[in-house]
Design a protein around this motif. Structure first.
Motif, short mmCIF file in Angstrom:
data_model
loop_
_atom_site.label_atom_id
_atom_site.label_comp_id
_atom_site.label_asym_id
_atom_site.label_seq_id
_atom_site.Cartn_x
_atom_site.Cartn_y
_atom_site.Cartn_z
N LYS A 130 62.53 22.27 54.25
CA LYS A 130 64.13 22.79 53.63
C LYS A 130 64.97 21.38 53.25
O LYS A 130 65.48 21.12 52.41
N ASP A 131 64.17 20.49 54.54
CA ASP A 131 65.50 18.71 53.79
C ASP A 131 64.86 18.45 52.88
O ASP A 131 65.37 17.34 52.26
N ASN A 132 63.53 19.11 52.54
CA ASN A 132 62.90 17.92 51.23
C ASN A 132 63.33 18.76 49.70
O ASN A 132 62.43 17.48 49.36
N LYS A 133 63.83 19.55 49.94
CA LYS A 133 64.05 20.51 48.62
C LYS A 133 65.09 19.61 47.38
O LYS A 133 64.46 19.77 46.72
N ARG A 134 65.77 18.95 48.04
CA ARG A 134 66.60 18.86 46.98
C ARG A 134 66.17 17.10 45.93
O ARG A 134 65.97 17.29 44.80
N GLN A 165 74.57 17.26 44.80
CA GLN A 165 73.53 16.24 45.06
C GLN A 165 72.80 16.24 43.35
O GLN A 165 72.50 14.43 43.68
N CYS A 205 60.60 26.99 51.59
CA CYS A 205 60.20 26.17 53.03
C CYS A 205 59.60 26.92 54.05
O CYS A 205 59.79 28.74 54.04
N THR A 228 62.42 22.78 60.82
CA THR A 228 61.97 21.46 59.88
C THR A 228 60.49 21.17 60.36
O THR A 228 60.23 20.29 61.15
N LYS A 235 62.80 13.99 56.64
CA LYS A 235 63.81 14.01 57.11
C LYS A 235 64.47 14.29 55.57
O LYS A 235 64.32 12.81 55.07
N ASP A 236 65.62 14.37 55.70
CA ASP A 236 66.58 14.35 53.92
C ASP A 236 66.15 12.94 53.74
O ASP A 236 67.00 12.35 54.44
N ARG A 268 68.21 10.17 51.47
CA ARG A 268 69.86 9.86 51.17
C ARG A 268 68.96 8.17 50.56
O ARG A 268 68.29 7.30 51.01
N SER A 326 60.60 7.29 50.78
CA SER A 326 60.41 8.74 50.76
C SER A 326 59.10 8.82 50.30
O SER A 326 59.02 7.74 49.06
#
Length: 432
Positions: free
Chosen positions: A229-233, A264, A350, A395, A399-400, A402, A409
């Protein structure tokens, strides 16, 4: 088969030819003749099948057959009820295009627009009203509108109107309509509630359907990315930028989620706008216009706002969040692959949404192809336990990411798009 064989007038045939159409779609072939004959119709038709013209053309012809053009002001003789503002605008456009050689007037009555302006236009008179149920009830309550002369009633996308909770308003509106009228009900799906509604408003209807329910368009390619979920964007930004997508409709579950993802994506250098029910009508119209004209690359929308959108040759649809109702998956990806054009539908799924994917595939009676190499740590989309209310979300993977992070990443989705639409430049992309 040609339009000439359907019994349409020369004026309508000319208007259709002006649009470059030569052959009617299956729903038009099946629906137009009985509507012209004055029969009630119960039609099952998916979006993108030409159903709007399927009822607009014969409706216009029937109104012209008994039109009193000298009457001032005009009495409202046809009412089209739709679930959303965008669909109302689309229906009005169709009435205007196909009725260009007829002296008939159409008014749109929707929320988010000035009720005073609408009242003034109604007092001048019109032949056709296209309305959302809530705003129409406002006008009825204020005695701004009379429905006593209605000859033809159309309920378009009736299943969506019921999903949105408009059944009480629809029932109240029915009480203001003459019993001696022609009624047409169009619905993408035919659940029990729609069949019950049909028995109360239709009189011995002709039933037409153009395709099996719950199937997706043949020209739409589908795939699933299993992703944390944290990597979707981040993945979405990467897909848009690396593939140089110029137009993508992105579905999310909530209004807040739409606003958040819009911001975002803009930070990632992607031209984005959001579309949802809390937006004013002016903001919704502007966002849609920017999307259609290429000023915006990604339009982030909720299901309600996107219902009825008619975007020619839309190449990409992304399910950023899977829908809670499996049938909505079909409506969503039906935005692409329309009118003979191909399209792609991508779902970012996810582990928490695995049960939703399972329901969609059960409905489709097939598995949607998975992308094996997503560029991220693999996640499992196998359903183990039914989701529990208020359970903390789990998750998987990184992690997401930034943009001010110093960590590397697996897939850096940040892209930049120049205003002139040049190919986006992808920043630091490293495979895991």
């Amino acid at each position: 088969m040609s339009f000439d064989s359907l019994g349409l007038s020369d004026a309508l045939l000319k208007a259709v030819a002006d649009q470059g159409y030569t052959s009617p779609t299956p729903i038009q072939v099946k629906a137009i003749p009985p509507i012209l004959a004055g029969r009630d119709v119960l039609a099952g038709a998916q979006t993108g099948t030409g159903k709007t013209a399927g009822f607009s053309l014969p409706l216009l012809q029937r109104l012209m057959e008994n039109a009193d053009l000298a009457l001032k002001p005009r009495k409202i003789r046809a009412l089209v009820l739709v679930p959303t503002r965008e669909l109302a605008a689309q229906v009005q456009e169709s009435m205007t295009i196909y009725g260009k050689y007829f002296p008939l007037q159409t008014q749109v009555i929707i929320g988010g627009a000035s009720i005073n302006t609408q009242t003034r236009l109604l007092r001048h008179g019109c032949d056709i009203v296209v309305a959302t149920p809530g705003r129409l009830m406002d006008h009825i309550g204020q005695k701004n509108i009379s429905l006593s002369a209605i000859e033809i009633l159309v309920l378009d996308e009736a299943d969506r109107m019921l999903d949105m909770g408009f059944l009480p308003e629809i029932r109240r509106i029915m009480a203001y309509l003459p019993k001696n009228r022609q009624s047409l009900l169009f619905s993408a799906t035919m659940p029990g509630a729609i069949k019950t509604l049909a028995t109360t408003i239709l009189n011995n209807p002709v039933e037409v359907a153009v395709a099996k329910q719950n199937i997706t368009a043949d020209l739409v390619s589908e795939c699933v990315y299993g992703i944390a979920k944290d990597n979707k964007r981040e993945l979405l930004s990467y897909l848009i930028g690396s593939n140089n997508w110029q137009q993508v409709l992105v579905f999310v579950r909530t209004k807040h989620g739409a606003d958040r993802l819009e911001k975002q994506l803009i930070k990632d250098g992607i031209r984005a706008a959001s579309l949802h029910g809390d937006k004013t009508q002016g903001a919704r119209t502007k966002a849609l216009d920017y999307f259609k004209t290429g000023k915006v690359t990604a339009l982030v929308a909720t299901d309600i706002a996107a219902r009825g959108l008619d975007i020619e040759e839309l190449p990409h649809v992304v399910n950023y969040d899977l829908p809670q109702v499996a049938e909505d998956y079909i409506h969503r990806i039906g935005r692409t692959g329309r009118a003979g054009s191909s399209g792609a539908a991508i779902s970012l799924v996810c582990p928490e949404e695995a049960y939703l994917l399972e329901a969609i595939e059960k409905l489709l009676k097939r598995q949607i192809p998975r992308i094996a190499d997503t560029g991220y740590e693999p996640v499992s989309l196998k359903v183990i336990d039914a989701p529990k209310k208020n359970a903390p979300a789990k998750t998987t993977g990184k992690k997401d990411f930034r943009h001010n992070n110093k960590k590397t990443s697996p897939r850096s989705g940040a892209v930049s798009q120049k205003p002139n639409g040049n190919k986006p430049k992808k920043r630091a992309h490293a495979r895991p």
